[in-house]
Design a protein around this motif. Sequence first.
Motif, PDB file in Angstrom:
ATOM      1  N   LEU A  57     -11.194 -36.106  -0.504  1.00 35.74           N
ATOM      2  CA  LEU A  57     -10.309 -34.977  -0.809  1.00 35.74           C
ATOM      3  C   LEU A  57      -9.462 -34.676   0.420  1.00 35.74           C
ATOM      4  N   ALA A  58      -8.155 -34.594   0.221  1.00 33.70           N
ATOM      5  CA  ALA A  58      -7.275 -34.214   1.322  1.00 33.70           C
ATOM      6  C   ALA A  58      -6.891 -32.754   1.155  1.00 33.70           C
ATOM      7  N   VAL A  59      -7.013 -31.999   2.235  1.00 27.91           N
ATOM      8  CA  VAL A  59      -6.546 -30.615   2.225  1.00 27.91           C
ATOM      9  C   VAL A  59      -5.248 -30.604   3.024  1.00 27.91           C
ATOM     10  N   MET A  60      -4.177 -30.244   2.352  1.00 27.24           N
ATOM     11  CA  MET A  60      -2.869 -30.272   3.014  1.00 27.24           C
ATOM     12  C   MET A  60      -2.211 -28.907   2.928  1.00 27.24           C
ATOM     13  N   GLY A  61      -1.234 -28.727   3.777  1.00 25.68           N
ATOM     14  CA  GLY A  61      -0.483 -27.475   3.746  1.00 25.68           C
ATOM     15  C   GLY A  61       0.187 -27.272   5.084  1.00 25.68           C
ATOM     16  N   PRO A  62       1.123 -26.353   5.130  1.00 22.76           N
ATOM     17  CA  PRO A  62       1.828 -26.105   6.394  1.00 22.76           C
ATOM     18  C   PRO A  62       0.876 -25.571   7.461  1.00 22.76           C
ATOM     19  N   GLY A  64      -1.096 -23.333   9.798  1.00 21.72           N
ATOM     20  CA  GLY A  64      -1.503 -21.933   9.685  1.00 21.72           C
ATOM     21  C   GLY A  64      -1.815 -21.490   8.276  1.00 21.72           C
ATOM     22  N   CYS A  65      -1.846 -22.438   7.325  1.00 27.74           N
ATOM     23  CA  CYS A  65      -2.082 -22.030   5.925  1.00 27.74           C
ATOM     24  C   CYS A  65      -3.574 -21.831   5.642  1.00 27.74           C
ATOM     25  N   GLY A  66      -4.449 -22.236   6.578  1.00 32.08           N
ATOM     26  CA  GLY A  66      -5.878 -21.978   6.382  1.00 32.08           C
ATOM     27  C   GLY A  66      -6.729 -23.222   6.186  1.00 32.08           C
ATOM     28  N   LEU A 239      -2.644 -26.170   0.087  1.00 33.21           N
ATOM     29  CA  LEU A 239      -2.733 -24.738   0.379  1.00 33.21           C
ATOM     30  C   LEU A 239      -1.369 -24.199   0.779  1.00 33.21           C
ATOM     31  N   CYS A 240      -1.168 -22.962   0.394  1.00 33.95           N
ATOM     32  CA  CYS A 240       0.088 -22.305   0.763  1.00 33.95           C
ATOM     33  C   CYS A 240      -0.259 -20.841   1.028  1.00 33.95           C
ATOM     34  N   ASN A 241      -0.088 -20.411   2.254  1.00 27.30           N
ATOM     35  CA  ASN A 241      -0.483 -19.042   2.631  1.00 27.30           C
ATOM     36  C   ASN A 241      -1.913 -18.717   2.224  1.00 27.30           C
ATOM     37  N   GLN A 243      -3.555 -19.796  -0.272  1.00 30.23           N
ATOM     38  CA  GLN A 243      -3.829 -19.856  -1.717  1.00 30.23           C
ATOM     39  C   GLN A 243      -3.642 -21.282  -2.222  1.00 30.23           C
ATOM     40  N   THR A 244      -4.264 -21.560  -3.359  1.00 28.60           N
ATOM     41  CA  THR A 244      -4.159 -22.911  -3.890  1.00 28.60           C
ATOM     42  C   THR A 244      -2.784 -23.131  -4.515  1.00 28.60           C
ATOM     43  N   ALA A 245      -2.082 -24.150  -4.013  1.00 24.14           N
ATOM     44  CA  ALA A 245      -0.786 -24.500  -4.613  1.00 24.14           C
ATOM     45  C   ALA A 245      -0.974 -25.680  -5.557  1.00 24.14           C
ATOM     46  N   TYR A 246      -2.005 -26.457  -5.335  1.00 25.10           N
ATOM     47  CA  TYR A 246      -2.331 -27.547  -6.257  1.00 25.10           C
ATOM     48  C   TYR A 246      -3.748 -27.998  -5.974  1.00 25.10           C
ATOM     49  N   PHE A 247      -4.521 -28.209  -7.011  1.00 30.55           N
ATOM     50  CA  PHE A 247      -5.792 -28.908  -6.839  1.00 30.55           C
ATOM     51  C   PHE A 247      -5.932 -29.900  -7.982  1.00 30.55           C
ATOM     52  N   GLY A 248      -6.184 -31.131  -7.637  1.00 28.01           N
ATOM     53  CA  GLY A 248      -6.368 -32.136  -8.669  1.00 28.01           C
ATOM     54  C   GLY A 248      -6.206 -33.526  -8.106  1.00 28.01           C
ATOM     55  N   ALA A 249      -6.075 -34.476  -9.028  1.00 32.35           N
ATOM     56  CA  ALA A 249      -5.952 -35.874  -8.604  1.00 32.35           C
ATOM     57  C   ALA A 249      -4.631 -36.072  -7.869  1.00 32.35           C
ATOM     58  N   VAL A 250      -4.669 -36.913  -6.861  1.00 34.30           N
ATOM     59  CA  VAL A 250      -3.445 -37.184  -6.097  1.00 34.30           C
ATOM     60  C   VAL A 250      -2.382 -37.815  -6.995  1.00 34.30           C
TER      61      VAL A 250
END
Length: 691
Positions: A57-62, A64-66, A239-241, A243-250
């Motif tokens: 699982l990759a956790v991505m986001g800008p 400081g997004c958490g 993640l975005c701020n 919060q979840t912006a997307y969770f699922g299959a790549v």
Amino acid sequence: MCACRADSTSVHFPAEQRQHLGPLKPVELVFSGVSVTVNRRRILRDVSGVVRPGELLAVMGPSGCGKTTLLNALSGRCRLDSGSIRLNRECLNKKWKRRICYVLQQDIFFTDLTLRQTLEYAARLRLPDSMSYTQKMQHVDHIIDVLDLESCQDTIIGDYLERGLSGGEKKRANIACELLTNPSLMLLDEPTSGLDSHAAYSLMSNLKNYAETSGKTVVVTVHQPSSQIFHMFDKLLLLCNGQTAYFGAVNKVVDFFNGIGLSVMPHYNPADFILEQVKGSDELRERIISASRQARNQPDYPQELLPDFVPNSICDNKYMYQESRLQSNGHISSSRCPSCPPVHISCAHAHAHAGNPQRPSLCVSSVTEKQSVYTAVDCNCRIREDEGRSLWTDNQSHGSTSSSGDDELSWPTSFWTQFKVLSQRNFQEARPRMLSKLNWIQTVGLGVLAGLLWFQLERKEEALHDIQGWMFFSTTYWMLFAHFGALSSFPPEREVINKERLSGAYRLSAYYLAKMVGELPLTMTLPAVYHVISYPMLGFHSPSVFLTLLAFLLLNTIVAQSVGFFVGASCMDMQVSITISALYTLATQLFGGYLATNISPWLKWLQYLSMVHYAYQNMQIVEFSEGSPIMCAPQSKFEICANQTSIPVEEILKVQGANLPLWANTLVLLLFLLVFRVLGYVVLRYFRRPK
Ligand SMILES: Nc1ncnc2c1ncn2[C@@H]1O[C@H](COP(=O)(O)OP(=O)(O)OP(=O)(O)O)[C@@H](O)[C@H]1O
């Protein structure tokens, strides 16, 4: 060893080593509705996800997004405001925390040890006692080989003062330390940061292979993966701020963005595209987050994350999970589901359903070795192949968590092993620091200087103040040296210890005792050298007095080190600890009995808190009672000199208002030692626990 690398880049433990590393227990990680507040600021809001064994699982986001906060939460290092984290449907507890391997973003090591030494100590501490030393070293060789660290294995870790491993090598060293224990769940914070694109790709493909062939659950945070790396991930949590912006299959993320009117341009790296979107305007981000909420109603959304999912009642669930064994005939046989007959599925059958024929599967790798694999079986005893992957929950252990809990919480090695290894490591790590070239120059230089300053003193009243001056200088100098040495060594060491304690590598008591014992010869070396140089230069030649004075000088040094260690352990802020130390050591000198002798009665009690006071008194008692007598001056200030030619020790000490005998001073020094060592332990154990 090389053969391992030639046939596979994955971490593949030889059968006899796997046996010692314990049963392979794949972990299904489910986190649901996770919200976290740090320093009154909400960092994560209702973040959910599922990762199954064999998945990446990759956790991505800008920035400081958490992402790091999420990994901290998943590893049990920060409190949740709400939500749950479950591993194989058990709540995240102490047992699980110890089993999780968390590769931090910062690479925390003892910087003077080489990479190989670091890995060898980690292996000796964290691999079970049932493995021989040779097996542990073979294991280290294997990990070094797998992570391509041969060329730098004898390079020191290094820091900004002394260059050692490169950033990428340090990162791999960090991962190597964690891979040693063959963890079922790996959390990696920015493993590719600081790596060039080839190194990043190679590392990620190692992790990918590791997850797939060994049934590991891997969660990584990444900033801006290349397209190649992005497509290696099985799942994505965007993640975005917080919060979840997307969770699922790549492979469905592009469809998701298409669905809300955000189309990826052809030949564009989807990772770059989605990151640009979540960094967009507030309105755009809201749109993405609300689409992600809507996606929870889709049929393919994991049932474990649905609000009505009841995690504890396993038989209410559709599936029971059981451990199975891959047999030499290529069949998987299960034996653990009590209500089901043994299940046999062939590898070919499993492959056919795997969906991806190119993906290495457990069945592919050496079928001659008996290997655990995990299949999901529904309550009607039908095999569920879960896209070629497998799940495992020891449903029997659910009922007997407490009975097995002790085993799970037990340490990988015995107290004795931990003590032995940590003593050696402490000695090796502290030697360059404590016996550095500069410390040698300082010690020899001061020894010679003190010897010259008080050279060939005569044993008469006129020289009494100088003899006392040498004693007082020696005790205070070594007190300061040991105290501030312990103080400054503690902050960098604390980080390593906290990291290792959090991963459950050893008992604090073993570390603490090992620190005392491992550093003892180093602590004593320089004061002994100083004493050997300066004392004979004073012109005194009694061997017994020489040795007894040395003993008290060393005792004083060790006591000062204990106080320094206690202050260093108690204060998180270096400035505060330096201020407290300066106050205490200077007050100790003032009340030591040399600088001030006519102390007001209301202040006099403070001299009993001065460790120098006791050591200085003892040195005088020994020197003036065992050594040659001190002859009275013609105009003596001692009344007793009217009746005799030499000054007895009692008269010398009476002037300073000191009245404790040798044994009492020694006892107080030993009590200082004991009390501050125990306090240091209590502080680390109860007040400065790693979080
Ligand atoms: N102890 C703390 N006190 C105050 N704010 C904190 C603390 N820890 C984290 N934060 C804040 O929480 C937010 C998320 O931090 P986090 O480290 O999880 O982000 P990240 O996504 O991992 O960032 P990066 O990609 O830059 O490493 C940041 O804005 C950070 O400033």
